[in-house]
Motif scaffolding. Sequence first.
Motif, PDB file in Angstrom:
ATOM      1  N   GLN A 107      78.332  49.319  20.660  1.00 35.20           N
ATOM      2  CA  GLN A 107      77.261  49.630  21.846  1.00 35.20           C
ATOM      3  C   GLN A 107      78.036  50.747  22.831  1.00 35.20           C
ATOM      4  O   GLN A 107      77.639  51.827  22.949  1.00 35.20           O
ATOM      5  CB  GLN A 107      77.007  48.836  21.944  1.00 35.20           C
ATOM      6  CG  GLN A 107      76.164  47.910  21.570  1.00 35.20           C
ATOM      7  CD  GLN A 107      75.811  46.573  22.258  1.00 35.20           C
ATOM      8  OE1 GLN A 107      76.173  46.279  23.516  1.00 35.20           O
ATOM      9  NE2 GLN A 107      74.404  45.706  21.380  1.00 35.20           N
ATOM     10  N   LYS A 108      79.551  50.304  23.456  1.00 33.90           N
ATOM     11  CA  LYS A 108      80.003  51.237  24.085  1.00 33.90           C
ATOM     12  C   LYS A 108      79.891  52.289  23.379  1.00 33.90           C
ATOM     13  O   LYS A 108      79.869  53.281  24.774  1.00 33.90           O
ATOM     14  CB  LYS A 108      81.186  50.324  24.894  1.00 33.90           C
ATOM     15  CG  LYS A 108      81.769  51.391  26.240  1.00 33.90           C
ATOM     16  CD  LYS A 108      82.510  50.636  26.500  1.00 33.90           C
ATOM     17  CE  LYS A 108      82.858  50.732  27.936  1.00 33.90           C
ATOM     18  NZ  LYS A 108      84.822  51.356  27.663  1.00 33.90           N
ATOM     19  N   LEU A 115      78.844  54.242  21.249  1.00 35.54           N
ATOM     20  CA  LEU A 115      77.555  54.626  20.691  1.00 35.54           C
ATOM     21  C   LEU A 115      77.082  55.362  21.910  1.00 35.54           C
ATOM     22  O   LEU A 115      76.562  56.228  21.593  1.00 35.54           O
ATOM     23  CB  LEU A 115      77.006  54.126  19.928  1.00 35.54           C
ATOM     24  CG  LEU A 115      75.721  54.700  19.423  1.00 35.54           C
ATOM     25  CD1 LEU A 115      75.917  55.382  18.457  1.00 35.54           C
ATOM     26  CD2 LEU A 115      74.832  53.604  19.326  1.00 35.54           C
ATOM     27  N   VAL A 116      77.143  55.003  22.948  1.00 37.34           N
ATOM     28  CA  VAL A 116      76.547  54.665  24.168  1.00 37.34           C
ATOM     29  C   VAL A 116      77.911  56.274  24.504  1.00 37.34           C
ATOM     30  O   VAL A 116      77.297  57.397  25.071  1.00 37.34           O
ATOM     31  CB  VAL A 116      76.456  53.987  25.207  1.00 37.34           C
ATOM     32  CG1 VAL A 116      76.220  55.041  26.544  1.00 37.34           C
ATOM     33  CG2 VAL A 116      75.163  53.457  24.618  1.00 37.34           C
ATOM     34  N   GLU A 165      76.848  59.549  22.104  1.00 36.47           N
ATOM     35  CA  GLU A 165      75.362  59.604  22.918  1.00 36.47           C
ATOM     36  C   GLU A 165      75.587  60.717  23.660  1.00 36.47           C
ATOM     37  O   GLU A 165      75.440  61.923  24.153  1.00 36.47           O
ATOM     38  CB  GLU A 165      74.454  58.820  22.764  1.00 36.47           C
ATOM     39  CG  GLU A 165      73.156  59.006  22.782  1.00 36.47           C
ATOM     40  CD  GLU A 165      72.103  58.416  22.916  1.00 36.47           C
ATOM     41  OE1 GLU A 165      71.976  57.145  22.435  1.00 36.47           O
ATOM     42  OE2 GLU A 165      70.827  58.544  22.637  1.00 36.47           O
ATOM     43  N   LYS A 166      76.182  60.243  24.950  1.00 36.36           N
ATOM     44  CA  LYS A 166      76.553  61.495  25.862  1.00 36.36           C
ATOM     45  C   LYS A 166      77.235  62.194  25.886  1.00 36.36           C
ATOM     46  O   LYS A 166      76.928  63.520  26.399  1.00 36.36           O
ATOM     47  CB  LYS A 166      77.084  60.404  27.302  1.00 36.36           C
ATOM     48  CG  LYS A 166      75.667  59.463  27.430  1.00 36.36           C
ATOM     49  CD  LYS A 166      76.779  58.792  29.054  1.00 36.36           C
ATOM     50  CE  LYS A 166      76.144  57.552  29.442  1.00 36.36           C
ATOM     51  NZ  LYS A 166      76.626  56.460  30.608  1.00 36.36           N
ATOM     52  N   GLN A 220      72.012  56.559  16.518  1.00 30.71           N
ATOM     53  CA  GLN A 220      71.931  55.719  15.014  1.00 30.71           C
ATOM     54  C   GLN A 220      71.488  56.487  14.412  1.00 30.71           C
ATOM     55  O   GLN A 220      71.493  56.371  13.357  1.00 30.71           O
ATOM     56  CB  GLN A 220      70.933  54.978  16.284  1.00 30.71           C
ATOM     57  CG  GLN A 220      71.625  53.585  17.174  1.00 30.71           C
ATOM     58  CD  GLN A 220      70.654  52.378  17.342  1.00 30.71           C
ATOM     59  OE1 GLN A 220      69.866  51.818  16.580  1.00 30.71           O
ATOM     60  NE2 GLN A 220      70.636  51.630  18.379  1.00 30.71           N
TER      61      GLN A 220
END
Lengths: 123, 164
Positions: free
Chosen positions: A27-28, A30-31, A34-35, A41
């Motif tokens: 999760q971390k 991916l975030v 994304e940033k 996703q």
Amino acid sequence: MPSFRISVTPSRRAAARFISSVRRAIQKALVEEEKKRGLKQTDIARAIGVHRSVINRELKGRKDITLGRVAELAWAMGRVPIFDLPIEQANVGSNWRRADIAGTQISIVSGKRIRTSTSTAAG
Amino acid sequence: MATLLDLERTGAVSRIDPELNPRIQELRLIYTSPGVQQWIEQVLPTLESTWKVEESPIEQLTALIEIFCAGDTLSFGWQFNPLRPHRNGVWELKTADLRMFGWFSAKDCFVVAAADMADRIKDHGLYAGYVGQVVRFRDGLDLDEPKFISGDDPHAVVSDFSYP
């Protein structure tokens, strides 16, 4: 009244914490991606050939995540999963017992590599 | 009037021992009402995952409590947020299968007064009822004022929440 503990065997506690730590590391990552470069996703799902809802369920804990999928997700994010099993180290003076070992850790290093490792504890 | 520690001594609330690794300091605390403690001890171990995942609901709770009490970053993004605000200073802490409702008596100190399986809450529309249950339990406690942190800003109730 004393505090109370949740009745889970040490082995299952370790399993639950490890699964949780792996999922959180993904999760971390991916975030972060994304940033950094707008990775979604949907992009990851397309890259590994599954529907976005599958990725979403896996990341939210609504679907089991296999070791193979961990590697696929890491690959799609441009990262490398690394798994370690370090030997437990005893702490002098510690009364921590082997059966109490419950912690596992996962962390992301160097921005591009995912490092997983079991925690160490006194014997 | 009493502090949460005073109430723990009388049995009005109980603290969950997160059984952290000896090298990890307990930075956040979770207390429960007697009813929630009973549910965790007697009902939760019998429940199976609605999603049929490897981690049973009680194992999910164990992992979440470790993250919470160890003071780990609680949320990495809006899509992976285990903490949700409701009205009257009531917050929901969640796993894939579980929902726990409570309030923050102080920053990083959560008191759970209602808990249930997520699918049951959704199927029967129990959100408002559980929020009300939390408020009634909190109102009935002889806790020092202010009894809770108001508002819906996660940064006000937990440290290291992360996402803006």
